[in-house]
Design a protein around this motif. Structure first.
Motif, PDB file in Angstrom:
ATOM      1  N   GLY A 149       0.804  -1.214   0.000  1.00  0.00           N
ATOM      2  CA  GLY A 149       0.000   0.000   0.000  1.00  0.00           C
ATOM      3  C   GLY A 149       0.838   1.266   0.000  1.00  0.00           C
ATOM      4  N   GLY A 150       2.157   1.123  -0.002  1.00  0.00           N
ATOM      5  CA  GLY A 150       3.038   2.280   0.065  1.00  0.00           C
ATOM      6  C   GLY A 150       2.958   3.180  -1.160  1.00  0.00           C
ATOM      7  N   THR A 151       2.832   2.587  -2.334  1.00  0.00           N
ATOM      8  CA  THR A 151       2.743   3.383  -3.558  1.00  0.00           C
ATOM      9  C   THR A 151       1.456   4.204  -3.555  1.00  0.00           C
ATOM     10  OG1 THR A 151       3.982   1.685  -4.735  1.00  0.00           O
ATOM     11  CG2 THR A 151       2.770   3.270  -6.081  1.00  0.00           C
ATOM     12  N   ARG A 152       0.353   3.555  -3.225  1.00  0.00           N
ATOM     13  CA  ARG A 152      -0.923   4.276  -3.161  1.00  0.00           C
ATOM     14  C   ARG A 152      -0.873   5.351  -2.077  1.00  0.00           C
ATOM     15  NH1 ARG A 152      -5.178  -0.806  -3.360  1.00  0.00           N
ATOM     16  NH2 ARG A 152      -4.267  -1.807  -5.171  1.00  0.00           N
ATOM     17  N   ALA A 153      -0.288   5.014  -0.928  1.00  0.00           N
ATOM     18  CA  ALA A 153      -0.211   5.974   0.177  1.00  0.00           C
ATOM     19  C   ALA A 153       0.632   7.186  -0.208  1.00  0.00           C
ATOM     20  CB  ALA A 153       0.352   5.292   1.420  1.00  0.00           C
ATOM     21  N   MET A 154       1.753   6.962  -0.879  1.00  0.00           N
ATOM     22  CA  MET A 154       2.600   8.089  -1.281  1.00  0.00           C
ATOM     23  C   MET A 154       1.889   8.949  -2.323  1.00  0.00           C
ATOM     24  SD  MET A 154       5.242   9.840  -0.705  1.00  0.00           S
ATOM     25  CE  MET A 154       6.292   8.828   0.310  1.00  0.00           C
ATOM     26  N   PHE A 155       1.180   8.311  -3.252  1.00  0.00           N
ATOM     27  CA  PHE A 155       0.407   9.074  -4.234  1.00  0.00           C
ATOM     28  C   PHE A 155      -0.632   9.942  -3.516  1.00  0.00           C
ATOM     29  CE2 PHE A 155      -3.432   9.512  -6.807  1.00  0.00           C
ATOM     30  CZ  PHE A 155      -2.932  10.230  -7.873  1.00  0.00           C
TER      31      PHE A 155
END
Length: 128
Positions: free
Chosen positions: A42-48
């Motif tokens: 979920g890190g990519t979505r969270a950073m976006f």
């Protein structure tokens, strides 16, 4: 590679993610499809979401983006101050403090792993 270069690359990646959006390609490892989440899930979505100005939604997917972003910004600020003043700043914690920090870091990663596993249904959904 220096820490400052890693911070610059991290900032560039966050900006690119904000401009381009979440990748359409599947970045998951094989355990993800078995329902086993890792601490970075979920890190990519969270950073976006964080770079889009939605911190609450970012925390929902993966709260690790907040310390990552803070460390990157702190390192870039440190590098800018060092460059402007010509003085080097070094942090050298004692071995006892280092052990405490490592223990806290490991405990935080374990807690994050448990949290991410509890949110497996959210993290396995496709991105809208």
């Amino acid at each position: 590679m220096t820490i400052t270069r890693v911070a610059v690359l991290g900032l560039a990646a966050a900006i690119t993610l904000r401009v381009v959006g979440v990748p359409r390609v599947d970045l998951h490892g094989p355990l993800h499809y078995l329902g086993i989440m890792d601490p970075l899930c979920g890190g990519t979505r969270a950073m976006f979401l964080l770079t889009s100005g939605h911190p609450a939604a970012a925390a929902h997917y993966n709260p690790i983006v907040f310390p990552f972003a803070a460390v990157v910004l702190a390192q870039l600020a440190r590098a800018a101050i060092e460059r402007a003043t010509g003085r080097r700043f070094r942090l050298s914690p004692s071995p006892a403090v280092r052990r405490v920090l490592i223990t806290i870091g490991v405990a935080a990663l374990v807690a994050l792993e448990i949290r991410q596993q509890l949110h497996a249904d959210l993290l396995t959904r496709s991105w809208p």
